[in-house]
Design a protein around this motif. Structure first.
Motif, PDB file in Angstrom:
ATOM      1  N   LEU A   4       0.846  -1.183   0.000  1.00 33.39           N
ATOM      2  CA  LEU A   4       0.000   0.000   0.000  1.00 33.39           C
ATOM      3  C   LEU A   4       0.884   1.236   0.000  1.00 33.39           C
ATOM      4  O   LEU A   4       1.935   1.251   0.635  1.00 33.39           O
ATOM      5  CB  LEU A   4      -0.904   0.034   1.230  1.00 33.39           C
ATOM      6  N   GLY A   5       0.460   2.281  -0.703  1.00 32.51           N
ATOM      7  CA  GLY A   5       1.230   3.517  -0.745  1.00 32.51           C
ATOM      8  C   GLY A   5       0.320   4.709  -0.969  1.00 32.51           C
ATOM      9  O   GLY A   5      -0.787   4.572  -1.476  1.00 32.51           O
ATOM     10  N   ASN A   6       0.794   5.885  -0.545  1.00 33.54           N
ATOM     11  CA  ASN A   6       0.074   7.134  -0.760  1.00 33.54           C
ATOM     12  C   ASN A   6       0.905   8.011  -1.691  1.00 33.54           C
ATOM     13  O   ASN A   6       2.115   8.096  -1.548  1.00 33.54           O
ATOM     14  CB  ASN A   6      -0.148   7.868   0.552  1.00 33.54           C
ATOM     15  N   PHE A   7       0.237   8.683  -2.624  1.00 35.99           N
ATOM     16  CA  PHE A   7       0.933   9.542  -3.568  1.00 35.99           C
ATOM     17  C   PHE A   7       0.673  11.019  -3.314  1.00 35.99           C
ATOM     18  O   PHE A   7       1.224  11.870  -3.993  1.00 35.99           O
ATOM     19  CB  PHE A   7       0.565   9.160  -5.002  1.00 35.99           C
ATOM     20  N   ALA A   8      -0.163  11.345  -2.324  1.00 33.38           N
ATOM     21  CA  ALA A   8      -0.425  12.722  -1.928  1.00 33.38           C
ATOM     22  C   ALA A   8      -0.888  12.721  -0.474  1.00 33.38           C
ATOM     23  O   ALA A   8      -1.512  11.757  -0.017  1.00 33.38           O
ATOM     24  CB  ALA A   8      -1.484  13.349  -2.826  1.00 33.38           C
ATOM     25  N   ASP A   9      -0.579  13.805   0.254  1.00 34.86           N
ATOM     26  CA  ASP A   9      -1.031  13.918   1.634  1.00 34.86           C
ATOM     27  C   ASP A   9      -2.548  13.879   1.686  1.00 34.86           C
ATOM     28  O   ASP A   9      -3.231  14.562   0.919  1.00 34.86           O
ATOM     29  CB  ASP A   9      -0.538  15.223   2.255  1.00 34.86           C
ATOM     30  N   GLY A  10      -3.090  13.062   2.554  1.00 35.63           N
ATOM     31  CA  GLY A  10      -4.526  12.963   2.724  1.00 35.63           C
ATOM     32  C   GLY A  10      -5.238  12.118   1.681  1.00 35.63           C
ATOM     33  O   GLY A  10      -6.438  11.901   1.784  1.00 35.63           O
ATOM     34  N   ALA A  11      -4.516  11.641   0.675  1.00 37.52           N
ATOM     35  CA  ALA A  11      -5.135  10.803  -0.359  1.00 37.52           C
ATOM     36  C   ALA A  11      -5.291   9.380   0.172  1.00 37.52           C
ATOM     37  O   ALA A  11      -4.512   8.930   1.007  1.00 37.52           O
ATOM     38  CB  ALA A  11      -4.277  10.782  -1.622  1.00 37.52           C
ATOM     39  N   PRO A  12      -6.283   8.650  -0.323  1.00 40.25           N
ATOM     40  CA  PRO A  12      -6.439   7.254   0.103  1.00 40.25           C
ATOM     41  C   PRO A  12      -5.247   6.404  -0.338  1.00 40.25           C
ATOM     42  O   PRO A  12      -4.595   6.707  -1.341  1.00 40.25           O
ATOM     43  CB  PRO A  12      -7.705   6.783  -0.621  1.00 40.25           C
ATOM     44  N   ALA A  13      -4.982   5.358   0.412  1.00 41.49           N
ATOM     45  CA  ALA A  13      -3.899   4.439   0.062  1.00 41.49           C
ATOM     46  C   ALA A  13      -4.247   3.714  -1.237  1.00 41.49           C
ATOM     47  O   ALA A  13      -5.413   3.467  -1.534  1.00 41.49           O
ATOM     48  CB  ALA A  13      -3.677   3.431   1.180  1.00 41.49           C
ATOM     49  N   GLU A  14      -3.208   3.405  -2.006  1.00 40.62           N
ATOM     50  CA  GLU A  14      -3.378   2.671  -3.256  1.00 40.62           C
ATOM     51  C   GLU A  14      -2.526   1.405  -3.199  1.00 40.62           C
ATOM     52  O   GLU A  14      -1.499   1.367  -2.531  1.00 40.62           O
ATOM     53  CB  GLU A  14      -2.932   3.523  -4.446  1.00 40.62           C
ATOM     54  N   LEU A  15      -2.977   0.373  -3.909  1.00 37.11           N
ATOM     55  CA  LEU A  15      -2.186  -0.844  -4.036  1.00 37.11           C
ATOM     56  C   LEU A  15      -1.082  -0.576  -5.057  1.00 37.11           C
ATOM     57  O   LEU A  15      -1.365  -0.177  -6.189  1.00 37.11           O
ATOM     58  CB  LEU A  15      -3.049  -2.008  -4.530  1.00 37.11           C
ATOM     59  N   THR A  16       0.164  -0.770  -4.669  1.00 34.33           N
ATOM     60  CA  THR A  16       1.276  -0.626  -5.607  1.00 34.33           C
ATOM     61  C   THR A  16       1.810  -2.007  -5.945  1.00 34.33           C
ATOM     62  O   THR A  16       1.826  -2.907  -5.101  1.00 34.33           O
ATOM     63  CB  THR A  16       2.402   0.241  -5.022  1.00 34.33           C
TER      64      THR A  16
END
Length: 66
Positions: A4-16
């Protein structure tokens, strides 16, 4: 490998995902992430170009100039 990773502050986590494009060959390794699109009720991939994610490693070197 899936994380799991975030690409922006406050953005939901994404599967990488790191993945190879073939088995039992000189595979190239690609990276992408997946997020859930609530408006369309489906998973969507980021950074897809030509059916692949971002090239991380290419096991097949480019041809040498003649």
């Amino acid at each position: 490998m899936v994380r799991l990773g975030n690409f922006a502050d406050g953005a939901p986590a994404e599967l990488t995902v790191l993945y190879d494009n073939c088995h039992n060959c000189a595979a190239s390794t690609f990276f992408t992430s997946f997020r859930y699109d609530l408006a369309h009720h489906q998973w969507v991939a980021r950074w897809i170009r030509g059916g692949q994610g971002i090239l991380v490693w290419n096991a097949v070197p480019p041809s040498a100039p003649a």
